[in-house]
Design a protein around this motif. Sequence first.
Motif, short mmCIF file in Angstrom:
data_model
loop_
_atom_site.label_atom_id
_atom_site.label_comp_id
_atom_site.label_asym_id
_atom_site.label_seq_id
_atom_site.Cartn_x
_atom_site.Cartn_y
_atom_site.Cartn_z
N TRP A 35 0.86 -1.18 0.00
CA TRP A 35 0.00 0.00 0.00
C TRP A 35 0.90 1.24 0.00
O TRP A 35 1.87 1.31 0.76
CB TRP A 35 -0.89 0.02 1.24
CG TRP A 35 -2.01 -0.95 1.17
CD1 TRP A 35 -2.06 -2.21 1.71
CD2 TRP A 35 -3.27 -0.76 0.51
NE1 TRP A 35 -3.26 -2.81 1.43
CE2 TRP A 35 -4.03 -1.93 0.71
CE3 TRP A 35 -3.84 0.30 -0.20
CZ2 TRP A 35 -5.31 -2.08 0.19
CZ3 TRP A 35 -5.11 0.15 -0.71
CH2 TRP A 35 -5.84 -1.04 -0.51
N PHE A 36 0.53 2.19 -0.84
CA PHE A 36 1.19 3.47 -0.90
C PHE A 36 0.14 4.56 -0.70
O PHE A 36 -1.05 4.31 -0.82
CB PHE A 36 1.87 3.67 -2.26
CG PHE A 36 3.04 2.75 -2.48
CD1 PHE A 36 2.83 1.46 -2.96
CD2 PHE A 36 4.33 3.15 -2.21
CE1 PHE A 36 3.90 0.60 -3.16
CE2 PHE A 36 5.40 2.31 -2.40
CZ PHE A 36 5.19 1.02 -2.87
N ARG A 37 0.61 5.76 -0.42
CA ARG A 37 -0.31 6.88 -0.34
C ARG A 37 0.36 8.13 -0.88
O ARG A 37 1.60 8.25 -0.87
CB ARG A 37 -0.78 7.11 1.09
CG ARG A 37 0.31 7.53 2.07
CD ARG A 37 -0.26 7.57 3.49
NE ARG A 37 0.74 8.01 4.47
CZ ARG A 37 0.54 8.02 5.78
NH1 ARG A 37 -0.63 7.62 6.28
NH2 ARG A 37 1.49 8.43 6.60
N GLN A 38 -0.49 9.02 -1.37
CA GLN A 38 0.02 10.27 -1.91
C GLN A 38 -0.92 11.40 -1.52
O GLN A 38 -2.09 11.39 -1.90
CB GLN A 38 0.18 10.20 -3.43
CG GLN A 38 0.91 11.38 -4.01
CD GLN A 38 1.37 11.13 -5.43
OE1 GLN A 38 0.87 10.23 -6.12
NE2 GLN A 38 2.34 11.91 -5.89
N ALA A 39 -0.39 12.33 -0.76
CA ALA A 39 -1.14 13.52 -0.38
C ALA A 39 -0.87 14.62 -1.39
O ALA A 39 0.16 14.61 -2.08
CB ALA A 39 -0.73 13.96 1.02
#
Length: 127
Positions: A35-39
Motif C-alpha cells: 500500500w502506498f499513499r500520496q497527499a
Amino acid sequence: VQLQAFGGGLVQAGGSLRLSCAASGLSFDDYAVAWFRQAPGKEREGVSCTRSYDGSINYADSVKGRFTISSDNAQNIVYLQMNGLKPEDTAVYYCAADRSVLCWDAYGLGPSDYASWGQGTQVTVSS
C-alpha cells in the motif's frame, strides 16, 4: 494484471477504516503487495507491504502500531486496517504488486519497485 483498491472514505481523527486491494490476473501467493499513499503536493510514499509466501511484512514508521496489513489468498485480497487515524493520514491510497520485491527491513516500500498498480481510493481524516 488488474488491481482494484477500495474502502476509502471520510472519517474523524481517531477513527478506523479498512482498505481492500483485490487482484485479477495474478495470485498474491507469488507476489509482494504493498500500500502506498500520496497527499496533495507530496511524493508517493510506501505505507506497508506483505509477501504471503514467506510471511514477511513491513511498515513505514509513521503507521507502525496503527495500521495492519493482512491477506486472504483464497480471495486474492489484501487488506489495510487503519486505526487511530490522524489528519496527516489524509491521502489517496494505492495498492501495488510485484513478483520480485522483498518486503522487510529497508525493502518493499519504494514505489519504483512495483510494476502493477491499482487506481487510488481517497482517505480523508478530519480533525
